[in-house]
Design an enzyme around this catalytic site. Structure first.
Site, PDB file in Angstrom:
ATOM      1  CB  SER A  30       7.142   2.561   7.639  1.00 14.75           C
ATOM      2  OG  SER A  30       6.507   3.794   7.443  1.00 14.75           O
ATOM      3  CE1 TYR A  45      11.894   4.838   9.575  1.00 16.97           C
ATOM      4  CE2 TYR A  45      10.021   5.783   8.404  1.00 16.97           C
ATOM      5  CZ  TYR A  45      10.528   4.903   9.336  1.00 16.97           C
ATOM      6  OH  TYR A  45       9.682   4.081  10.016  1.00 16.97           O
ATOM      7  CE  LYS A  53      11.592   1.040   9.514  1.00 22.98           C
ATOM      8  NZ  LYS A  53      11.904   0.003  10.506  1.00 22.98           N
TER       9      LYS A  53
END
Ligand code: UFG
Length: 338
Positions: free
Chosen positions: A124, A148, A152
């Site tokens: 991302s 989050y 990643k």
């Protein structure tokens, strides 16, 4: 190629699966349906006119994953499975680390167990954090500002280290900007559980009458109209980026991080206007304070994808909105309508 797709029933997974099948590959989907539906796979089957294997399991169960891989013998893995809500990741960080980090390690071990050396990872743009400069290119420092994003980022690093253990290994991590849109057929699309976190699914639910108004989070940013600017990319462009990455890893070894975006930013108000045009429905707005952790601007430098993958995005914001509207109006309650 024989390709295992973790999270293949999800939003990005199902659109990619369809393109992978269309390109003649053999596929195995691994999904625990935590945030996806078997109905999506049934529709991919009917759209593609092809069969594929499916194993309902969680990737953190390494012995069971290894057994599945011993049988299917994947030559490459496309790894989508994971948790993806920024706000939720702050509330339950350990669950995010378990699913996204432990899940990735378990997957790499299962790949080692069956001699699979090729992986494409769903990363991302959030790995970049606050922009030092724009557009974000792949050399931009990585300093994610939420849990989050860190999962990643760490998963990218783990995959990078894994590639160094064998010169024949190959990994491409694809850093997505803001995926929106749906397949042209209107048969598969994004089906968020509960209240949508993201802009376009929320607008679509306002247009169909499931929600009364869109909350616009902040109109005092230093952008063209004060609202947040993002690089929205059509889900079918994103899917074709994965097919291009499969071709790339078949020919190359080592590790590459590659942005998938359009290079162009649209504000919240521009997206609303495009959606109103596509749907013919007014979208009532409610202005609210900025959302915690949001950037003013985020958009991609896309040269590397063009150079390495021979890929660039084809669809613009109007097609993204038209396709979301077709999906939403044909399936007002998503896959639950079935
Ligand atoms: N927005 C609103 N109202 C809403 C939802 C969003 O005004 O109800 C605004 C946001 O403030 C932002 C823009 O719309 O300016 C886009 O927000 P999204 O939530 O759709 O997308 P984000 O850019 O915040 O996040 C997305 C993904 C993340 C990913 C990130 C990468 O959801 O998973 O892009 O840049 F990490």
């Amino acid at each position: 190629m024989r390709i295992a797709i973790t999270g293949g029933a999800g939003y990005i997974g199902s659109h990619t699966l369809l393109d992978i099948l269309g390109d003649g590959h053999e596929a195995l989907v691994i999904d625990n349906y935590a945030n996806s539906s078997p109905e999506a796979l049934a529709r991919v089957k009917s759209l593609s006119n092809r069969t594929f294997e499916m194993s309902e399991q969680t990737i953190t169960d390494q012995p069971s994953l290894s057994e599945t891989f011993q049988q299917f013998k994947p030559e490459a893995v496309i790894h989508f499975a994971g948790l993806k809500a920024v706000g939720e990741s702050e509330d339950i960080p350990l669950t995010y680390y378990e699913e996204n980090i432990q899940g990735t390690i378990s997957l790499l071990r299962a790949m080692d167990g069956c001699g699979c050396k090729n992986i494409i990872f769903s990363s991302s743009a959030t790995v970049y954090g606050l922009p030092d400069y724009l557009p974000f290119d792949e050399a931009h420092p990585t300093a994610p500002i939420n849990t989050y994003g860190r999962t990643k980022y760490f998963a990218e690093e783990i995959i990078h280290d894994w590639t160094k253990t064998d010169p024949a290994k190959s990994a491409v991590v694809l850093r997505y900007f803001n995926p929106v849109g749906a397949h042209k057929s209107g048969m598969i699309g994004e089906d968020p559980a509960g209240i949508p976190n993201n802009l376009v699914p929320f607008i679509a639910q306002v247009a169909i009458g499931r929600r009364d108004a869109l909350s616009v989070f902040g109109n005092d940013y230093e952008t063209k109209d004060g609202t947040g600017v993002r690089d929205y990319i059509h889900i079918n462009d994103l899917a074709s980026g994965h097919v291009a990455a499969v071709d790339y890893i078949a020919e190359h070894t080592g590790f590459e991080a590659i942005n998938l975006g359009t290079g162009r930013g649209y504000s919240v108000l521009e997206v609303v206007a495009a959606f109103e045009k596509a749907s013919g429905k007014p979208i009532p707005l409610r202005y609210e304070p900025r959302r915690k952790g949001d950037l003013a601007n985020s958009y991609a430098e896309c040269d590397k994808a063009k150079r390495l993958l021979g890929w660039h995005a084809q669809f613009g914001i109007n097609e993204m909105c038209e396709d979301v509207w077709r999906w939403q109006s044909q399936n007002p309650h998503g896959y639950r309508d079935n």
